[in-house]
Design an enzyme around this catalytic site. Structure first.
Site, PDB file in Angstrom:
ATOM      1  N   SER A   1      -6.075 -11.637  -0.890  1.00  0.00           N
ATOM      2  CA  SER A   1      -7.324 -11.910  -1.622  1.00  0.00           C
ATOM      3  C   SER A   1      -7.032 -11.996  -3.116  1.00  0.00           C
ATOM      4  CB  SER A   1      -8.326 -10.785  -1.393  1.00  0.00           C
ATOM      5  OG  SER A   1      -8.606 -10.692  -0.012  1.00  0.00           O
TER       6      SER A   1
ATOM      7  N   GLU B   1      -7.660  -9.360  -8.035  1.00  0.00           N
ATOM      8  CA  GLU B   1      -7.114  -8.172  -7.363  1.00  0.00           C
ATOM      9  C   GLU B   1      -5.637  -7.943  -7.718  1.00  0.00           C
ATOM     10  OE1 GLU B   1      -7.981  -7.459  -3.090  1.00  0.00           O
ATOM     11  OE2 GLU B   1      -5.829  -7.166  -2.928  1.00  0.00           O
TER      12      GLU B   1
ATOM     13  N   ARG C   1      -9.781  -0.497  -4.214  1.00  0.00           N
ATOM     14  CA  ARG C   1      -8.662  -1.277  -4.780  1.00  0.00           C
ATOM     15  C   ARG C   1      -8.213  -0.767  -6.143  1.00  0.00           C
ATOM     16  NH1 ARG C   1      -9.070  -1.752  -0.708  1.00  0.00           N
ATOM     17  NH2 ARG C   1      -9.371  -3.507   0.663  1.00  0.00           N
TER      18      ARG C   1
HETATM   19  C1  LIG Z   1      -0.888 -12.452   2.834  1.00  0.00           C
HETATM   20  C2  LIG Z   1      -1.300 -11.196   2.071  1.00  0.00           C
HETATM   21  C3  LIG Z   1      -2.262 -10.356   2.598  1.00  0.00           C
HETATM   22  C4  LIG Z   1      -2.639  -9.169   1.917  1.00  0.00           C
HETATM   23  N1  LIG Z   1      -3.598  -8.368   2.463  1.00  0.00           N
HETATM   24  C5  LIG Z   1      -3.978  -7.234   1.821  1.00  0.00           C
HETATM   25  C6  LIG Z   1      -4.978  -6.378   2.397  1.00  0.00           C
HETATM   26  O1  LIG Z   1      -5.487  -6.619   3.485  1.00  0.00           O
HETATM   27  N2  LIG Z   1      -5.329  -5.264   1.710  1.00  0.00           N
HETATM   28  C7  LIG Z   1      -4.772  -4.948   0.504  1.00  0.00           C
HETATM   29  O2  LIG Z   1      -5.142  -3.909  -0.059  1.00  0.00           O
HETATM   30  N3  LIG Z   1      -3.817  -5.729  -0.053  1.00  0.00           N
HETATM   31  C8  LIG Z   1      -3.403  -6.858   0.576  1.00  0.00           C
HETATM   32  N4  LIG Z   1      -2.458  -7.679   0.007  1.00  0.00           N
HETATM   33  C9  LIG Z   1      -1.884  -7.331  -1.294  1.00  0.00           C
HETATM   34  C10 LIG Z   1      -0.513  -6.605  -1.214  1.00  0.00           C
HETATM   35  O3  LIG Z   1       0.127  -6.859   0.007  1.00  0.00           O
HETATM   36  C11 LIG Z   1      -0.636  -5.099  -1.381  1.00  0.00           C
HETATM   37  O4  LIG Z   1      -1.263  -4.794  -2.591  1.00  0.00           O
HETATM   38  C12 LIG Z   1       0.743  -4.409  -1.351  1.00  0.00           C
HETATM   39  O5  LIG Z   1       0.576  -3.014  -1.341  1.00  0.00           O
HETATM   40  C13 LIG Z   1       1.625  -4.781  -2.529  1.00  0.00           C
HETATM   41  O6  LIG Z   1       2.922  -4.253  -2.284  1.00  0.00           O
HETATM   42  P1  LIG Z   1       4.202  -4.852  -2.979  1.00  0.00           P
HETATM   43  O7  LIG Z   1       5.340  -3.964  -2.620  1.00  0.00           O
HETATM   44  O8  LIG Z   1       4.363  -6.280  -2.630  1.00  0.00           O
HETATM   45  O9  LIG Z   1       3.840  -4.690  -4.520  1.00  0.00           O
HETATM   46  P2  LIG Z   1       4.304  -5.615  -5.729  1.00  0.00           P
HETATM   47  O10 LIG Z   1       3.596  -6.918  -5.658  1.00  0.00           O
HETATM   48  O11 LIG Z   1       5.781  -5.641  -5.826  1.00  0.00           O
HETATM   49  O12 LIG Z   1       3.699  -4.787  -6.957  1.00  0.00           O
HETATM   50  C14 LIG Z   1       2.298  -4.686  -7.138  1.00  0.00           C
HETATM   51  C15 LIG Z   1       2.009  -3.776  -8.336  1.00  0.00           C
HETATM   52  O13 LIG Z   1       2.449  -2.454  -8.024  1.00  0.00           O
HETATM   53  C16 LIG Z   1       3.487  -2.044  -8.914  1.00  0.00           C
HETATM   54  N5  LIG Z   1       4.474  -1.320  -8.103  1.00  0.00           N
HETATM   55  C17 LIG Z   1       5.048  -1.712  -6.930  1.00  0.00           C
HETATM   56  N6  LIG Z   1       5.848  -0.735  -6.463  1.00  0.00           N
HETATM   57  C18 LIG Z   1       5.793   0.278  -7.353  1.00  0.00           C
HETATM   58  C19 LIG Z   1       6.406   1.564  -7.449  1.00  0.00           C
HETATM   59  N7  LIG Z   1       7.253   2.009  -6.521  1.00  0.00           N
HETATM   60  N8  LIG Z   1       6.109   2.338  -8.516  1.00  0.00           N
HETATM   61  C20 LIG Z   1       5.260   1.898  -9.485  1.00  0.00           C
HETATM   62  N9  LIG Z   1       4.658   0.708  -9.464  1.00  0.00           N
HETATM   63  C21 LIG Z   1       4.919  -0.102  -8.410  1.00  0.00           C
HETATM   64  C22 LIG Z   1       4.033  -3.314  -9.533  1.00  0.00           C
HETATM   65  O14 LIG Z   1       4.588  -3.073 -10.824  1.00  0.00           O
HETATM   66  C23 LIG Z   1       2.782  -4.170  -9.601  1.00  0.00           C
HETATM   67  O15 LIG Z   1       2.008  -3.793 -10.705  1.00  0.00           O
HETATM   68  C24 LIG Z   1      -2.051  -8.852   0.676  1.00  0.00           C
HETATM   69  C25 LIG Z   1      -1.071  -9.721   0.138  1.00  0.00           C
HETATM   70  C26 LIG Z   1      -0.698 -10.876   0.833  1.00  0.00           C
HETATM   71  C27 LIG Z   1       0.358 -11.776   0.260  1.00  0.00           C
END
Ligand SMILES: Cc1cc2nc3c(=O)[nH]c(=O)nc-3n(C[C@H](O)[C@H](O)[C@H](O)COP(=O)(O)OP(=O)(O)OC[C@H]3O[C@@H](n4cnc5c(N)ncnc54)[C@H](O)[C@@H]3O)c2cc1C
Length: 345
Positions: A235, A337, A158
């Site tokens: 999580s 996380e 992570r």
């Molecule tokens: C129901 C649920 C289940 C999930 N299950 C998992 C799982 O099984 N495993 C897991 O690892 N995660 C899980 N997650 C967490 C999440 O889905 C992941 O971390 C996902 O990759 C986040 O993507 P996002 O586009 O929503 O990022 P955001 O929430 O928009 O951003 C997250 C972080 O990344 C940065 N960021 C985003 N895009 C960029 C970019 N292009 N360049 C630079 N920085 C950027 C943001 O500034 C922020 O700091 C889960 C979340 C939910 C709600």
């Protein structure tokens, strides 16, 4: 003044931003970040952020670039370049449909492809570090675009060099996938059991995807507007990774409860189940906090905006109570996380 950022997050909490701009391709993303009034928050799917009730005192750049291109292929593999804003699960669905193995166990994870290297997204025995070959970034310090090879991304459980730093804007990600109708060997015991195979066996890609989606939905881990258990960041805490001494102290303190689920790692480190620690510290599924927040009724590790109208402060208060009680009971510190924006735990 734009509306609250709550509408851009899966938790549905967070106050207003000074300015919100959307970038539809990589060039626009670079331009938007260059032109933005500091501070800048890059936001994609909003599924791994907790934004404070005061919002964000600067520019929020929404990543909305889309596209999947094959950039190299041979008899056994395909390398795809994926724009940062491409929804992750659309990519996974496409790889399964095309017979490209390597990310099928990551089905159903919300958010964008560009965010997957940030915390080395993982689930059910796979993580993106296994298939990423390079990450194209805009370096905000040098003002340049470059591709960082996977070996230099510092992928850990992570984590990566990209998490918690403002320097890098991910523009696209390259994945090398294996041409195969079968999944990579199934590593996760619960997944193998549900698929009816032994750990280490392979299954048709579509079967892996279907079963992962079903298992995830049962835990509230696939976004569903009708399921308040999914109004979360997934999580909330990572599984703590303990040195040998701390792990042995934990075993002493939990002697009356049986051994916690644990996974030995490199250098004598042991990863321990955060869900188990939380449960045994006295927080059952569905445990309510103040102000409409609750632990998910399906998964001890997910903290939810159960009412849909809760504040970030309510959620963090529940998280603090859990963290402090786990520490008091077991001497282990849980770490969040998601990325906390303009708020602290
Ligand atoms: C129901 C649920 C289940 C999930 N299950 C998992 C799982 O099984 N495993 C897991 O690892 N995660 C899980 N997650 C967490 C999440 O889905 C992941 O971390 C996902 O990759 C986040 O993507 P996002 O586009 O929503 O990022 P955001 O929430 O928009 O951003 C997250 C972080 O990344 C940065 N960021 C985003 N895009 C960029 C970019 N292009 N360049 C630079 N920085 C950027 C943001 O500034 C922020 O700091 C889960 C979340 C939910 C709600």
């Amino acid at each position: 003044m734009p509306g609250p950022l709550a509408g851009y997050t899966t938790l549905r909490t967070g106050g207003p931003a000074q300015r919100i701009v959307a970038a539809g391709d990589a060039d626009e993303l670079v331009q938007a970040v260059r032109a933005a009034t500091e501070p800048v928050l890059i936001l994609a799917g909003g599924s791994n952020v907790v934004i404070g009730d005061a919002g964000f005192p600067g520019t929020v750049v929404l990543v909305r670039s889309r596209g999947i291109r094959v950039i190299a292929e041979d008899a056994t593999s395909v390398t795809v370049r994926v724009d940062a804003g491409e929804p992750w699960d659309d990519l996974v669905a496409a790889t399964v449909a095309n017979g490209w193995a390597g990310v099928e166990c990551l089905s159903g994870i919300p958010g964008s492809t560009g965010a997957t290297p940030i915390q080395n997204v993982g689930a059910y025995g796979q993580e993106v570090a296994e298939t990423i070959t390079g990450v194209e970034v805009y370096d905000r310090v040098q003002g340049t675009r470059q591709t960082i090879p996977a070996a230099d991304c510092g992928f850990t459980y992570r984590g990566s060099i990209f998490k918690y730093v403002d320097r890098w804007v991910v523009l696209s990600v390259d994945f090398r996938l294996t041409r195969s109708p079968l999944s990579t060997p199934v590593r996760y015991a619960e997944l193998a059991r549900t698929l009816g195979v032994e750990v280490g066996e392979q299954v048709p890609l579509a079967d892996a995807r279907t079963v992962v989606l079903r298992l995830r939905a049962g835990k509230g881990m696939v976004l569903d507007a009708n399921d308040p258990d999914t109004r979360s960041v997934g999580s909330f805490f990572t599984n703590p990774v303990l040195d040998r001494t701390t792990y042995e102290q934990l075993l002493e303190r939990s002697a009356d409860l049986g051994d916690p689920p644990a996974w030995p790692g490199a250098d004598g480190l042991v990863k321990v189940s955060a869900a188990w620690l939380i449960d045994k510290a006295g927080f059952a599924k569905g445990h309510p906090g103040e102000g409409g927040v609750a632990i998910s009724s399906k998964h001890t590790l997910a903290l939810t905006n159960r009412s849909g109208t809760a504040h970030t402060s309510d959620l963090l208060a529940l998280a603090r109570t859990i963290r402090d009680q786990v520490h008091a009971r077991f001497g282990v510190t849980l770490h969040p996380e998601p990325v906390l924006i303009n708020c602290t735990l």
